[in-house]
Design an enzyme around this catalytic site. Structure first.
Site, mmCIF file in Angstrom:
data_model
loop_
_atom_site.group_PDB
_atom_site.id
_atom_site.type_symbol
_atom_site.label_atom_id
_atom_site.label_comp_id
_atom_site.label_asym_id
_atom_site.label_seq_id
_atom_site.Cartn_x
_atom_site.Cartn_y
_atom_site.Cartn_z
ATOM 1 C CG ASP B 448 -1.845 1.175 1.296
ATOM 2 O OD1 ASP B 448 -1.667 2.122 0.499
ATOM 3 O OD2 ASP B 448 -2.772 1.127 2.137
ATOM 4 C CG HIS B 449 3.417 3.919 -3.096
ATOM 5 N ND1 HIS B 449 4.200 4.609 -2.211
ATOM 6 C CD2 HIS B 449 4.149 3.831 -4.247
ATOM 7 C CE1 HIS B 449 5.331 4.950 -2.790
ATOM 8 N NE2 HIS B 449 5.344 4.481 -4.023
#
Lengths: 337, 476
Positions: B448-449
């Site tokens: 999850d950036h």
């Protein structure tokens, strides 16, 4: 095969059956056609030309011009049938069936049952019917919906010259009373007809007139041509319809209808009768109760409205089902989600 | 004064938004004791028994069993000691406002401030009142008001133009796009054979002759069933000259989403739509780990699977890289000191993800025992909410199916998931310049950036690879 008009297919079939079976007799109003006129017998040939030439060939004992009394015609046909003849009676307009309802409904339809199967009543009652001739409310009706409702009668609605031939021969040879409904608009229709003198179409055997996978159109008699025209127009847009020509409404080919709806899931019923307690509602109910799981959309019914047939040409054409209305109904059922 | 108590839909775990009463074990008027089972509540994940926390009498049941799902906090029943009049119960009912969490207790009045704890799953727009003098069925009017349908656009199909419920439904749904299957071959009725239209069509499709076939339909007519009995079995179809298409032969079996499928679909869609995933791939030699597994299983007397070792390695790596050991909640990153690792398990009810808690603190035999317990539970009577709640990281392994590598979808609120491929013998360049074979496993980390940057993910994978290739580190 020969190309014949619907009326000629009927006359030829009666002619062939009278030749084949001496028990076959014809009776009705003006069936001789011209009796009592200056021109003499056959001068006119019957108002529908469905009995022209019969009197000359078979004479007054087998081609009986009756008084203008439908109850007498149907009553006599029932009596002749009980006595071993094969009467083919004609009611000039199906609308007049009302006056002979006792003979038809309470006698002819019941004889075999009341006599415990020991007697048969092989009468054929031919009735020209239907609207479209600007003939007003008392000469334009269809009656298949209520004769279909009467157990003991078989009801036939041929849609083509060939079917008229095969079904009429079956009707004359059938041991039960048959109501044979000829739409007035079809008399001029031409088509290939088998010249096999034994060609019969069994009752309760529908004809698939068009084949498609998107919707099922059920029709009988005159309405079959409209349904075919609608299916052909829809086919141009890639919409495929099964068109089922019932041929007989009693017995009814349930299997053909259900088999088709199980594939298409969408049903359009076309019926010239008003919609209440009619053939259209009967088939819609059949499918709703026996193929409910297959239905993808509500059944569409293209019928006349619940009114008498109008006289005015514009109103009459608005009253009747038409190919355009059937096309709209098919599109409506396809648009359901 | 004895109290009137509200029994509301409990909240089991952070993800629970609604539940359904599967069955009431008590009925109105019944008296129960503390510890008695009150009801079974079904949530998206599990069905659980609810035990009474006190002795009381059932005065009202407001949510019948098997009905629609109720949101968390919704009033399900009213209990008291049997001393209150019906009017008092009614007054309590009228004043009741759901409170956050399990049981709201009111002494004749609402105890907690009014707050809709969790919005109902389907927040509907407010009803618009429709005034019309056109004939319309009451149910049709109700639907039109709920959906805000303009009745002027509807032509009533009922008698006298009355608008039916179906008319409004059609207006709401709009027309279906045209989807057609087109024409079918018209097989002419020949006089020689007496067969139904469909029987004739099927026979033509399969190139069957109906001559001589005995019909079992009405009046001896050949019906669909008679022809189908002649059609060769389906595995024979498809050979040379066989029909390519048969109308109606390929109809789907329709399986509605069950509760688990619904929640999986909802959460995965949400995850894939909301979370900016990126993917990091690495592979590691597993030969040392496989050797280690053999001897460790012998020494410790356990049966740790390769996946247990990977979970263990992940847990150790996560503790070293806490930036990856996170959950994302709104605008917050929750960073955890220990690794709670969810393992993806295929259960009879669908994909479930039980959590091995603080896996970094477990020795491999303890971890193997815990994972075995969870997997057996998942495949048996089912996991409890406690088994599935939380988790800081997930491991999904499809290696046993020979999948070389794949990209997994993050299981929110976790920040990353590791997809594990098959252990495969592969040629590699040896130090001497020749080729040798070794067993390699490929890993894909979905990240999850929003919470984890590329470098953090990469460092985690680097450590994971190191631990797998030099597994002594797992016992440090």
């Amino acid at each position: 095969m020969a190309k014949l008009m619907y009326r000629d297919a009927i006359r030829n079939t009666i002619f062939q059956e009278m030749q084949r079976d001496p028990r076959v007799v014809v009776l009705g109003e003006d069936v001789v056609g011209g009796m009592g006129t200056a021109g003499g017998p056959e001068a006119i040939g019957g108002i529908w030309s469905t009995s022209t030439g019969l009197y000359d060939a078979f004479g007054p004992d087998r081609v009986i011009d009756t008084p203008i009394s439908e109850s007498a015609i149907v009553g006599a046909a029932g009596g002749l049938a009980l006595a071993g003849k094969r009467p083919v009676a004609e009611i000039m307009f199906a609308d007049f069936i009302g006056v002979c309802m006792d003979q038809l409904w309470n006698q002819i339809a019941k004889f075999r049952y009341m006599f415990g199967g020991k007697s048969i009543c092989p009468a054929v009652i031919r009735m020209p019917c239907g609207a479209g001739y600007n003939a007003a409310a008392q000469h334009s009706q269809v009656i298949h919906q209520f004769v279909t409702n009467m157990p003991g009668l078989k009801v036939v609605m041929p849609s083509t010259p060939e079917d008229a031939c095969g079904l009429l021969r079956q009707a004359i040879r059938d041991d039960d009373p048959v109501i044979f409904l000829e739409h007035k608009f079809l008399y001029g229709m031409s088509g290939e007809v088998s010249d096999d003198p034994e060609f019969c179409i069994p009752f309760g055997h529908a004809r698939l007139a068009r084949a498609g996978l998107d919707a099922t159109i059920v029709a009988a008699g005159m309405m079959v041509g409209y349904a075919e025209a609608a299916a052909d127009e829809l086919a141009r847009d890639g919409i495929g319809c099964d068109v089922i020509d019932l041929r007989t409404t009693s017995p009814l080919d349930e299997e053909a209808i259900l088999d088709s709806v199980e594939v298409t899931g969408r049903l359009v019923v076309v019926d010239e009768a008003p919609p209440r307690c009619s053939l259209a509602t009967d088939i819609a109910a059949l499918v709703a109760s026996k193929a409910f799981a297959s239905l993808k959309a509500p059944t569409e019914m293209v019928t006349a409205p619940h009114t008498p047939v109008p006289f005015a040409r514009e109103l009459e054409s608005a009253y009747l089902p038409s190919p355009a209305k059937i096309v709209a109904a098919v599109r409506q059922t396809l648009s359901y989600r | 004064m004895s109290r009137i108590r509200a029994f509301t839909m409990p909240k089991w775990g952070i993800e629970m938004t609604e539940g359904t009463i599967a069955e009431w074990m008590v009925h109105e008027g019944d008296t129960f004791k503390r510890g008695d089972t009150l009801c079974l509540i079904e949530t998206a994940k599990i069905t659980n028994e609810v035990e009474a926390e006190y002795d009381a009498t059932v005065r009202r049941i407001l949510a019948p069993s098997g009905a629609e799902a109720e949101p968390v906090g919704a009033l399900l029943a009213i209990f008291d000691e049997g001393a209150h009049s019906d009017a008092e119960i009614d007054a309590f009912l009228a004043e009741f406002r759901p409170a956050e969490g399990g049981l709201a207790i009111g002494a004749g009045r609402a105890a907690a401030p009014a707050e809709p704890a969790v919005p109902s799953a389907e927040a509907r727009p407010a009803r618009t009142k429709i005034e019309t003098n056109r004939p319309i069925s009451p149910e049709a009017l109700r639907l039109a008001e709920e959906e805000g349908v303009d009745l002027s656009g509807i032509e009533g199909s009922g008698r006298g133009g009355r608008i039916t419920h179906q008319d409004v439904v059609r207006a709401v749904r709009g027309p279906a796009p045209l989807a057609t299957k087109g024409l079918a071959a018209l097989v002419a009725d020949d006089g020689a054979v007496f067969a139904s239209p469909l029987a004739r069509r099927i026979a033509a499709l399969h190139g069957l002759s109906l001559a001589g076939v005995k019909g079992t339909g009405a009046r001896g007519r050949i019906s669909k069933a008679d022809v189908l009995a002649l059609v060769p079995p389906s595995d024979a179809i498809g050979g040379i000259g066989a029909p390519a298409f048969m109308a109606g032969a390929n109809r789907p079996e329709i399986v509605p989403f069950d509760r688990i499928r619904k929640v999986v679909a909802q959460r995965l869609t949400q995850a894939k739509q909301d979370i900016p995933h990126f993917y990091l791939r690495i592979s590691a030699s597993a030969d040392a780990l496989l050797d280690m597994r053999k001897s460790a299983n012998l020494v410790l007397g356990c049966k740790a699977s390769l996946n247990d070792w990977i979970v263990k390695a992940s847990a150790v790596a996560l503790v070293r890289h806490p930036d990856v050991n996170v959950q994302v909640h709104g605008n917050e990153i929750h960073r955890f000191p220990h690794a709670d690792i969810a393992i993806a398990v295929a259960s009879p009810k669908g994909l479930v993800t039980p959590v091995i808690r603080q896996a970094d603190r477990m020795r491999i035999d303890q971890l193997a025992a815990e994972s075995r317990r969870l997997i057996e539970k998942a495949q048996g009577k089912g996991l409890s909410m406690d088994d599935m709640e939380g988790g800081t990281f997930s491991v999904s392994n499809l290696g046993m199916f020979g999948i070389e590598n794949f990209d997994a979808i993050i299981n929110p609120p976790q920040g990353a998931i590791l997809a594990v491929g098959a252990a495969q013998r592969q040629p590699v360049e040896s130090p001497s310049g020749g080729a040798t074979f070794e067993t390699r496993i490929s890993f894909t980390l979905s990240v999850d950036h929003r919470a984890i940057d590329g470098a953090a993910g990469a460092q985690f994978l680097q450590t994971l690879k190191f631990l797998i290739e030099q597994p002594e580190g797992l016992f440090a």
